[in-house]
Design a protein around this motif. Structure first.
Motif, short mmCIF file in Angstrom:
data_model
loop_
_atom_site.label_atom_id
_atom_site.label_comp_id
_atom_site.label_asym_id
_atom_site.label_seq_id
_atom_site.Cartn_x
_atom_site.Cartn_y
_atom_site.Cartn_z
N LEU A 19 11.26 7.55 -12.07
CA LEU A 19 10.39 7.14 -10.97
C LEU A 19 9.23 6.29 -11.48
N GLU A 20 8.66 6.67 -12.60
CA GLU A 20 7.56 5.89 -13.19
C GLU A 20 8.03 4.50 -13.61
N GLN A 21 9.24 4.40 -14.12
CA GLN A 21 9.78 3.10 -14.52
C GLN A 21 10.21 2.28 -13.31
N LEU A 22 10.64 2.96 -12.26
CA LEU A 22 11.11 2.30 -11.05
C LEU A 22 9.97 1.64 -10.27
N THR A 23 8.84 2.30 -10.22
CA THR A 23 7.72 1.85 -9.39
C THR A 23 7.35 0.38 -9.60
N PRO A 24 7.08 -0.06 -10.83
CA PRO A 24 6.71 -1.48 -10.97
C PRO A 24 7.86 -2.44 -10.65
N LEU A 25 9.09 -1.98 -10.80
CA LEU A 25 10.22 -2.85 -10.51
C LEU A 25 10.41 -3.10 -9.02
N VAL A 26 10.09 -2.11 -8.19
CA VAL A 26 10.31 -2.25 -6.74
C VAL A 26 9.05 -2.64 -5.98
N TYR A 27 7.90 -2.57 -6.63
CA TYR A 27 6.64 -2.79 -5.92
C TYR A 27 6.57 -4.17 -5.27
N ARG A 28 6.93 -5.22 -5.98
CA ARG A 28 6.83 -6.57 -5.44
C ARG A 28 7.73 -6.74 -4.21
N GLU A 29 8.96 -6.21 -4.29
CA GLU A 29 9.87 -6.32 -3.16
C GLU A 29 9.39 -5.49 -1.98
N LEU A 30 8.85 -4.31 -2.25
CA LEU A 30 8.28 -3.49 -1.17
C LEU A 30 7.12 -4.22 -0.51
N HIS A 31 6.32 -4.89 -1.30
CA HIS A 31 5.19 -5.65 -0.75
C HIS A 31 5.70 -6.80 0.13
N ARG A 39 3.92 -8.94 9.69
CA ARG A 39 3.82 -10.32 10.18
C ARG A 39 3.51 -10.38 11.67
N GLY A 40 4.09 -9.52 12.45
CA GLY A 40 3.90 -9.60 13.89
C GLY A 40 2.82 -8.69 14.44
N GLU A 41 2.12 -7.99 13.60
CA GLU A 41 1.09 -7.07 14.08
C GLU A 41 -0.15 -7.85 14.53
N ARG A 42 -0.97 -7.19 15.31
CA ARG A 42 -2.18 -7.84 15.82
C ARG A 42 -3.11 -8.21 14.66
N PRO A 43 -3.90 -9.26 14.81
CA PRO A 43 -4.75 -9.74 13.72
C PRO A 43 -5.78 -8.71 13.23
N ASP A 44 -6.24 -7.85 14.12
CA ASP A 44 -7.27 -6.87 13.72
C ASP A 44 -6.66 -5.52 13.34
N HIS A 45 -5.39 -5.54 12.97
CA HIS A 45 -4.70 -4.30 12.60
C HIS A 45 -5.46 -3.62 11.46
N THR A 46 -5.66 -2.32 11.57
CA THR A 46 -6.44 -1.60 10.55
C THR A 46 -5.60 -1.19 9.35
N LEU A 47 -4.29 -1.24 9.46
CA LEU A 47 -3.43 -0.89 8.34
C LEU A 47 -3.12 -2.17 7.57
N GLN A 48 -3.48 -2.21 6.32
CA GLN A 48 -3.25 -3.38 5.48
C GLN A 48 -1.87 -3.30 4.82
N THR A 49 -1.36 -4.44 4.40
CA THR A 49 -0.04 -4.51 3.80
C THR A 49 0.09 -3.58 2.60
N THR A 50 -0.88 -3.58 1.72
CA THR A 50 -0.83 -2.72 0.54
C THR A 50 -0.82 -1.25 0.93
N ALA A 51 -1.58 -0.89 1.93
CA ALA A 51 -1.59 0.50 2.39
C ALA A 51 -0.23 0.88 2.97
N LEU A 52 0.40 -0.06 3.67
CA LEU A 52 1.74 0.20 4.20
C LEU A 52 2.73 0.43 3.06
N VAL A 53 2.65 -0.38 2.02
CA VAL A 53 3.51 -0.19 0.84
C VAL A 53 3.29 1.19 0.25
#
Length: 181
Positions: A19-31, A39-53
């Motif tokens: 899992l520790e080795q997997l995390t950096p490999l999948v992080y970019r694709e998850l992002h 992409r389609g969420e409202r502009p003032d959405h309080t959940l940021q992309t990184t938090a969603l990841v």
């Protein structure tokens, strides 16, 4: 087998270090998937992309899933991100006690529904109805709208040809347009 698939198999077998080795490999694709989902969420959405990841990855790390391969992992990640966004939207709407409805302006969903915005919970309800009717078409829509996957990526995840993806997606869009109209 890709490194990701091998690490998923090792993790499934109980190797915590995988899992520790997997995390950096999948992080970019998850992002990238999260950017597609946001992409389609409202502009003032309080959940940021990184938090969603991060929320999705925590849920995936705790999940008891028999990962088949990297495509399966990303398909489940896309579904998890959808659930997080739907839950977040419902919580936001509940906090407002019905006022200030949350609108998710999903790029292609706009073309489908023909209105300037679509309520994320309405879209989720329609996807659940489609899933009961035709699970494959629902998964293709989910991967496309929430995951932002290309036709070739969806074909790999679904193990279908890109032309089949195109046919299924066109039908699903028409069905969704009818449901949300």
């Amino acid at each position: 087998m890709s490194d990701v698939t091998q690490l998923l198999a090792a993790w499934r077998s109980g190797d915590a270090q995988a899992l520790e080795q997997l995390t950096p490999l999948v992080y970019r694709e998850l992002h990238r998937l999260a950017r597609g989902a946001m992409r389609g969420e409202r502009p003032d959405h309080t959940l940021q992309t990184t938090a969603l990841v991060h929320e999705a990855f925590i849920a995936l790390a705790d999940a008891k899933v028999d990962w088949a391969d990297r495509a399966h992992f990303y398909a489940i990640a896309t579904r998890q991100m959808r659930r997080i966004l739907v839950n977040h939207g419902e919580a936001h709407r509940a906090a407002k006690r019905g006022g200030g409805m949350v609108h998710a302006q999903l790029d292609e969903a706009l073309d489908v529904v023909g209105t300037p915005s679509a309520e994320i919970s309405d879209l989720d309800d329609a996807l659940q109805r489609l899933e009961a009717f035709d699970a494959r078409k629902a998964q293709i829509l989910e991967l496309h709208y929430f995951g932002g996957l290309t036709y070739d990526e969806m074909a790999a995840v679904m193990q279908l040809s890109p032309s089949t993806i195109d046919t299924e997606l066109r039908f699903a869009k028409a069905w969704l347009r009818d449901q949300l109209a």
